[in-house]
Design a protein around this motif. Structure first.
Motif, PDB file in Angstrom:
ATOM      1  N   UNK A   1     -26.902 -53.616  20.324  1.00  0.00           N
ATOM      2  CA  UNK A   1     -26.886 -53.181  18.750  1.00  0.00           C
ATOM      3  C   UNK A   1     -28.018 -53.672  18.330  1.00  0.00           C
ATOM      4  N   UNK A   2     -29.106 -52.941  18.091  1.00  0.00           N
ATOM      5  CA  UNK A   2     -30.414 -53.599  17.515  1.00  0.00           C
ATOM      6  C   UNK A   2     -30.600 -53.214  16.045  1.00  0.00           C
ATOM      7  N   UNK A   3     -30.679 -54.372  15.254  1.00  0.00           N
ATOM      8  CA  UNK A   3     -30.797 -54.075  13.688  1.00  0.00           C
ATOM      9  C   UNK A   3     -32.523 -54.582  13.466  1.00  0.00           C
ATOM     10  N   UNK A   4     -33.285 -53.651  13.072  1.00  0.00           N
ATOM     11  CA  UNK A   4     -34.365 -53.916  12.401  1.00  0.00           C
ATOM     12  C   UNK A   4     -34.097 -54.098  10.934  1.00  0.00           C
ATOM     13  N   UNK A   5     -34.813 -55.231  10.448  1.00  0.00           N
ATOM     14  CA  UNK A   5     -34.202 -55.532   8.711  1.00  0.00           C
ATOM     15  C   UNK A   5     -35.482 -56.558   8.354  1.00  0.00           C
ATOM     16  N   UNK A   6     -35.315 -56.771   6.685  1.00  0.00           N
ATOM     17  CA  UNK A   6     -35.907 -57.650   6.303  1.00  0.00           C
ATOM     18  C   UNK A   6     -36.959 -57.289   5.074  1.00  0.00           C
ATOM     19  N   UNK A   7     -37.208 -55.788   5.272  1.00  0.00           N
ATOM     20  CA  UNK A   7     -38.452 -55.427   4.356  1.00  0.00           C
ATOM     21  C   UNK A   7     -38.448 -53.847   4.397  1.00  0.00           C
ATOM     22  N   UNK A   8     -38.430 -53.287   3.444  1.00  0.00           N
ATOM     23  CA  UNK A   8     -38.637 -51.637   3.041  1.00  0.00           C
ATOM     24  C   UNK A   8     -39.983 -51.316   3.707  1.00  0.00           C
ATOM     25  N   UNK A   9     -41.081 -52.243   3.637  1.00  0.00           N
ATOM     26  CA  UNK A   9     -42.363 -51.921   4.137  1.00  0.00           C
ATOM     27  C   UNK A   9     -42.303 -51.881   5.676  1.00  0.00           C
ATOM     28  N   UNK A  10     -41.607 -52.730   6.312  1.00  0.00           N
ATOM     29  CA  UNK A  10     -41.285 -52.619   8.020  1.00  0.00           C
ATOM     30  C   UNK A  10     -40.522 -51.463   8.307  1.00  0.00           C
ATOM     31  N   UNK A  11     -39.615 -50.977   7.418  1.00  0.00           N
ATOM     32  CA  UNK A  11     -38.891 -49.844   7.668  1.00  0.00           C
ATOM     33  C   UNK A  11     -39.808 -48.543   7.708  1.00  0.00           C
ATOM     34  N   UNK A  12     -40.577 -48.678   6.789  1.00  0.00           N
ATOM     35  CA  UNK A  12     -41.752 -47.453   6.644  1.00  0.00           C
ATOM     36  C   UNK A  12     -42.492 -47.076   7.993  1.00  0.00           C
ATOM     37  N   UNK A  13     -42.811 -48.288   8.760  1.00  0.00           N
ATOM     38  CA  UNK A  13     -43.466 -48.283  10.024  1.00  0.00           C
ATOM     39  C   UNK A  13     -42.501 -47.804  11.177  1.00  0.00           C
ATOM     40  N   UNK A  14     -41.169 -48.354  10.838  1.00  0.00           N
ATOM     41  CA  UNK A  14     -40.025 -48.022  11.837  1.00  0.00           C
ATOM     42  C   UNK A  14     -39.990 -46.604  11.884  1.00  0.00           C
ATOM     43  N   UNK A  15     -39.606 -45.957  10.826  1.00  0.00           N
ATOM     44  CA  UNK A  15     -39.387 -44.344  10.600  1.00  0.00           C
ATOM     45  C   UNK A  15     -40.608 -43.712  11.091  1.00  0.00           C
ATOM     46  N   UNK A  16     -41.885 -44.047  10.682  1.00  0.00           N
ATOM     47  CA  UNK A  16     -43.136 -43.437  11.184  1.00  0.00           C
ATOM     48  C   UNK A  16     -43.226 -43.351  12.818  1.00  0.00           C
ATOM     49  N   UNK A  17     -42.960 -44.547  13.424  1.00  0.00           N
ATOM     50  CA  UNK A  17     -43.106 -44.555  14.831  1.00  0.00           C
ATOM     51  C   UNK A  17     -42.095 -43.801  15.497  1.00  0.00           C
ATOM     52  N   UNK A  18     -40.580 -43.854  14.906  1.00  0.00           N
ATOM     53  CA  UNK A  18     -39.708 -43.445  15.519  1.00  0.00           C
ATOM     54  C   UNK A  18     -39.976 -41.752  15.624  1.00  0.00           C
ATOM     55  N   UNK A  19     -40.396 -41.380  14.460  1.00  0.00           N
ATOM     56  CA  UNK A  19     -40.394 -39.858  14.265  1.00  0.00           C
ATOM     57  C   UNK A  19     -42.035 -39.173  14.345  1.00  0.00           C
ATOM     58  N   UNK A  20     -42.837 -40.077  15.057  1.00  0.00           N
ATOM     59  CA  UNK A  20     -44.135 -39.800  15.070  1.00  0.00           C
ATOM     60  C   UNK A  20     -44.840 -39.242  13.870  1.00  0.00           C
ATOM     61  N   UNK A  21     -44.575 -39.799  12.677  1.00  0.00           N
ATOM     62  CA  UNK A  21     -45.422 -39.358  11.655  1.00  0.00           C
ATOM     63  C   UNK A  21     -46.517 -40.292  11.327  1.00  0.00           C
TER      64      UNK A  21
END
Length: 446
Positions: free
Chosen positions: A416-436
């Motif tokens: 179980x992997x949790x990426x956390x600590x910043x909404x700005x990091x979260x944006x990069x995660x979603x972009x890479x996950x979805x290729x945006x």
């Protein structure tokens, strides 16, 4: 890169040399634009430290479930700036502002401002108000950007209801270093004769909110005194002087979402809008979406790197209270379906990383740290790893998000992997996950 990014980048250059929270700049610009803030739909104004975004998500979903038209203004954005402005299209449906409309609004505000010093958040808030004033809707769900009293959104003279979600330590360099001072700023959105919904609070914060409400002559509706919201037998129970409502649990994960959902229900009850019934509130709880808040990611570029049967979770919370809430949610998942937990952590230097991560002691098998891409104010990976080790957790730095994911995967066993600590990091995660593609303007831009 979207054409609007070039305009947004120019607007960043207008930022005052010395930042001071003030309404003078935005009021000057709004005056030049014909005061669009005076021609908005009825406003639900939401301030707080934790939970205000989720509360806004429930409000929007519940209003739309009643087949009403609602705009919404939230921040920061995760991947594209357009996410901050949602415009009502048809009853029950809204969408992010379109590129051509955003460009025209930004250029109009840029011309009216005529090069004067103004913050990015102030001028883009003026652009949002222009958009909302020109497109009819039944409601505007309006999230405070920072604080409340001197936030650019607080030019609204008379909202329909004000909401204050849980207050905790955050942005102390702007708002003050005590809960009393922070609560004083948040309570600045209260208005005479306008009901104020107050979510779960520390006693110190609540006392200050009550003092400010007395001064503003605002009648408060306080969780635990005037309304209750709790989970019982797999359902959400809401109770106030009007009676008891038996509702489904919210779609958004985490026990803390019970309180956020309660904030939204209490606010809608204060509106006394007969068009919004319990069935609409129930439907909104089931359909609300709010990315990067205890969000489990489905198939995509990042999840595909993990071993089969692994889980990838994402959360943008960044203060001690958020760390406690997310760790508690992870512990509950562990009880139901045990899997080793790996925390991938990236944070800004303005946040108390130690206070956040210490809640994962004894819960996370290891922590992988990384610097948030494109954020000069972010902790370096090695520096953050040292802070984590200081809290008696195992930590290893990574040079990139891809390397952090590989480091988290470790072996072929499900994790179980949790990426956390910043909404700005979260944006990069979603972009890479979805290729945006990411917006050229960071979500941290204020």
């Amino acid at each position: 890169m979207a054409a609007s990014d070039a305009i947004l980048t120019r607007l960043l250059a207008l930022h005052p040399k010395i930042i001071d929270l003030s309404l003078d700049r935005v009021q000057r610009l709004l005056g030049r634009l014909g005061n669009p803030e005076r021609r908005l739909p009825p406003v639900i104004h939401v301030a707080g430290t934790n939970g205000k975004g989720s509360t806004c998500a429930y409000l929007l979903a519940q209003i739309e479930a009643a087949q009403l038209k609602a705009h919404a203004y939230t921040s920061p954005h995760l991947v594209r700036f357009h996410e901050r402005i949602r415009l009502a299209q048809t009853p029950g449906h809204s969408c992010f502002i379109e590129e051509t409309q955003l460009m025209a609004l930004l250029e109009e505000c840029e011309a009216a401002n005529d090069g004067a010093p103004i913050t990015f958040f102030e001028i883009t808030t003026a652009a949002a108000f222009l958009a909302f004033s020109r497109q009819p809707a039944d409601y505007l769900v309006l999230e405070v950007g920072l604080g409340g009293r001197l936030d650019a959104t607080n030019v609204i003279e008379r909202p329909s209801v004000s909401v204050i979600t849980m207050i905790d330590y955050d942005h102390q360099h702007y708002l003050g270093d005590s809960l009393t001072l922070i609560a004083r700023e948040k309570a600045g959105i209260l208005r005479p004769g306008v009901p104020g919904v107050v979510g779960r609070q520390n006693e110190e914060a609540l006392r200050e909110i009550e003092r400010r409400a007395d001064e503003a002559r605002s009648a408060l509706h306080i969780q635990g005194r005037d309304w209750l919201c709790f989970e019982q037998s797999g359902r959400l129970v809401f109770q106030d002087e009007s009676g008891l409502s038996d509702l489904p649990l919210p779609r958004l994960k985490g026990a803390f979402q019970i309180d956020n959902a309660g904030n939204a229900v209490a606010a809608l009850r204060c509106l006394k809008d007969a068009r919004i019934q319990d069935r609409h509130i129930a439907e909104g709880l089931k359909r609300a979406k709010w990315p990067a808040r205890m969000q489990r990611l489905g198939p995509g570029a990042l999840t595909d790197r993990l071993a089969p049967q692994s889980e990838l979770w994402l959360d943008g919370g960044h203060n001690a209270a958020a760390g406690h809430a997310v760790a508690q949610a992870m512990a509950q998942l562990e009880e139901r379906a045990p899997k080793p937990l790996v925390l991938i952590l990236g944070m800004l230097r303005s946040k108390d990383a130690a206070a956040y991560v210490r809640h994962f002691k004894g819960l996370a098998q290891k922590v992988v740290t990384l610097a948030i891409p494109g954020e000069p104010n972010a902790y370096g990976a090695e520096e953050l790893a040292m802070i984590v080790r200081g809290e008696d957790l195992s930590a290893e730095p990574a040079r990139s998000l891809a390397e952090a994911i590989c480091g988290a995967a470790g072996n072929s066993a499900p994790q179980r992997v949790l990426i956390a600590g910043s909404l700005y990091l979260a944006g990069h995660v979603l972009a890479q996950q979805e290729g945006l593609p990411m917006s050229a303007v960071s979500g941290s831009a204020r």
